[in-house]
Design an enzyme around this catalytic site. Structure first.
Site, PDB file in Angstrom:
ATOM      1  N   HIS A  99     -31.984 -20.387  52.855  1.00 19.43           N
ATOM      2  CA  HIS A  99     -30.141 -20.211  52.615  1.00 19.43           C
ATOM      3  C   HIS A  99     -29.630 -21.526  52.718  1.00 19.43           C
ATOM      4  O   HIS A  99     -28.659 -21.560  52.200  1.00 19.43           O
ATOM      5  CB  HIS A  99     -29.226 -19.339  53.733  1.00 19.43           C
ATOM      6  CG  HIS A  99     -28.890 -17.963  53.150  1.00 19.43           C
ATOM      7  ND1 HIS A  99     -28.863 -17.175  52.119  1.00 19.43           N
ATOM      8  CD2 HIS A  99     -27.125 -17.919  53.987  1.00 19.43           C
ATOM      9  CE1 HIS A  99     -27.068 -16.125  51.851  1.00 19.43           C
ATOM     10  NE2 HIS A  99     -26.594 -16.946  52.981  1.00 19.43           N
ATOM     11  N   HIS A 126     -20.468 -27.814  52.920  1.00 16.05           N
ATOM     12  CA  HIS A 126     -20.277 -27.451  51.744  1.00 16.05           C
ATOM     13  C   HIS A 126     -19.439 -28.075  50.485  1.00 16.05           C
ATOM     14  O   HIS A 126     -18.718 -28.839  50.728  1.00 16.05           O
ATOM     15  CB  HIS A 126     -19.037 -26.108  51.944  1.00 16.05           C
ATOM     16  CG  HIS A 126     -18.872 -25.474  53.276  1.00 16.05           C
ATOM     17  ND1 HIS A 126     -19.363 -23.579  53.247  1.00 16.05           N
ATOM     18  CD2 HIS A 126     -18.948 -25.887  54.594  1.00 16.05           C
ATOM     19  CE1 HIS A 126     -19.683 -23.340  54.523  1.00 16.05           C
ATOM     20  NE2 HIS A 126     -18.885 -24.542  55.053  1.00 16.05           N
ATOM     21  N   HIS A 143     -19.091 -29.339  58.582  1.00 18.31           N
ATOM     22  CA  HIS A 143     -18.252 -28.702  59.010  1.00 18.31           C
ATOM     23  C   HIS A 143     -19.250 -29.230  60.539  1.00 18.31           C
ATOM     24  O   HIS A 143     -20.240 -28.744  60.935  1.00 18.31           O
ATOM     25  CB  HIS A 143     -18.505 -27.117  59.161  1.00 18.31           C
ATOM     26  CG  HIS A 143     -17.146 -26.779  58.392  1.00 18.31           C
ATOM     27  ND1 HIS A 143     -17.305 -25.395  57.827  1.00 18.31           N
ATOM     28  CD2 HIS A 143     -15.975 -27.213  57.959  1.00 18.31           C
ATOM     29  CE1 HIS A 143     -16.669 -24.737  57.132  1.00 18.31           C
ATOM     30  NE2 HIS A 143     -15.604 -26.756  57.001  1.00 18.31           N
ATOM     31  N   THR A 211     -18.665 -17.699  57.458  1.00 20.62           N
ATOM     32  CA  THR A 211     -18.975 -16.732  57.094  1.00 20.62           C
ATOM     33  C   THR A 211     -19.535 -15.108  57.672  1.00 20.62           C
ATOM     34  O   THR A 211     -18.815 -15.929  58.835  1.00 20.62           O
ATOM     35  CB  THR A 211     -21.328 -17.620  56.557  1.00 20.62           C
ATOM     36  OG1 THR A 211     -20.975 -18.144  58.267  1.00 20.62           O
ATOM     37  CG2 THR A 211     -21.152 -18.945  55.935  1.00 20.62           C
TER      38      THR A 211
HETATM   39 ZN   LIG Z   1     -18.362 -24.381  57.326  1.00 20.91          ZN
END
Ligand SMILES: [Zn+2]
Length: 261
Positions: A99, A126, A143, A211
């Site tokens: 993932h 991201h 992040h 998420t």
């Molecule tokens: Zn993130």
């Protein structure tokens, strides 16, 4: 700027919870062992469907992330972020869990904001960025996901734009690609500070993990100054990373955004 870099790394020990991709390996497993859908960034399990496919998650909540940073209020009372990242954190390994790409590293790095200390759990990327600033979307964001002893989350977002090359990204690229299910030992020290901007002004608001399970009550600190990576690095990363791992903009629903200065 081109929306070219496509990638998503998770760095750290994903102990059940984190910012994004908390439960990725178990989600992946579920997809192989049952007919249950699980979240993704594409098709019928894309962010627009997370509320349906991730039952019990908070993805349909009122105070979600990311948002467009606009109409921020200047607030001189906001506390500075003190970074206590070691300059030689030992990176153990990089893993592709199907993932995302995840780097495992030794614990001990933390930030201090006012009286609260938040331990660094992981960091990841991201592409493109999730939060927008005045409607502008950077080509990438990092992040840094932290958690306090009481279980409160604080995420620092560092925007990335094209410009000077970045030694930090050079380091990370060295260990890619990693095939799905593969774990590559690294055992090399890395200065996480090299991925931070010089100026530490930030935008702050309270939102969620971006998420599933989209947990709310997350303290977001979006750094005003971006860091840069070179066009060559963008091109290299494009070949090494998964693509388009970002959630769409969420409603503000009356929340206040503050700006430190
Ligand atoms: Zn993130």
């Amino acid at each position: 700027m081109k929306n070219t870099i496509i990638f998503f790394i998770i760095l750290g020990s994903l102990l059940g919870k984190g910012c994004c991709h908390i439960d990725t390996s178990s989600s992946k497993k579920r997809s192989h062992t049952s007919k249950n859908k699980y979240w993704s960034y594409h098709g019928e399990t894309s962010p627009e469907h997370w509320e349906e496919v991730e039952k019990g998650a908070d993805c349909g909540g009122r105070y979600q992330s990311p948002i467009n940073i606009v109409a921020a209020i200047d607030d001189s009372s906001l506390q500075p972020i003190e970074f206590h990242y070691d300059d030689d954190t030992d990176i153990d390994a990089v893993v592709n869990n199907g993932h995302s790409i995840q780097y495992d590293f030794e614990k001990g790095d933390y930030i201090q904001i006012g009286t609260i200390r938040y331990e660094l759990l992981q960091f990841h990327f991201h592409e493109p960025a999730e939060h927008t600033i005045q409607g502008i979307r950077y080509p990438m964001v990092i992040h840094f996901v932290h958690r306090s002893e009481e279980g409160a989350y604080a995420v620092i977002a560092v925007m990335v734009k094209e410009g000077e090359s970045s030694p930090a990204f050079e380091f990370l690229e060295n260990y890619l690609p990693v095939r799905e299910g593969e774990r590559k030992e690294i055992d090399t020290s890395f200065d996480i500070n090299s991925a931070l901007p010089q100026q530490t002004n930030y935008y702050h608001y309270t939102g969620s993990l971006t998420t599933p399970p989209c947990t709310e009550g997350v303290q977001w600190y979006i750094m005003e100054e971006p860091i840069t990576i070179s066009v060559a690095q963008v091109v290299a990363l494009q070949k090494l990373m998964p693509l388009h791992n970002y959630r769409n903009e969420q409603q503000l629903n009356g929340r206040t955004i503050r700006h430190s200065f």
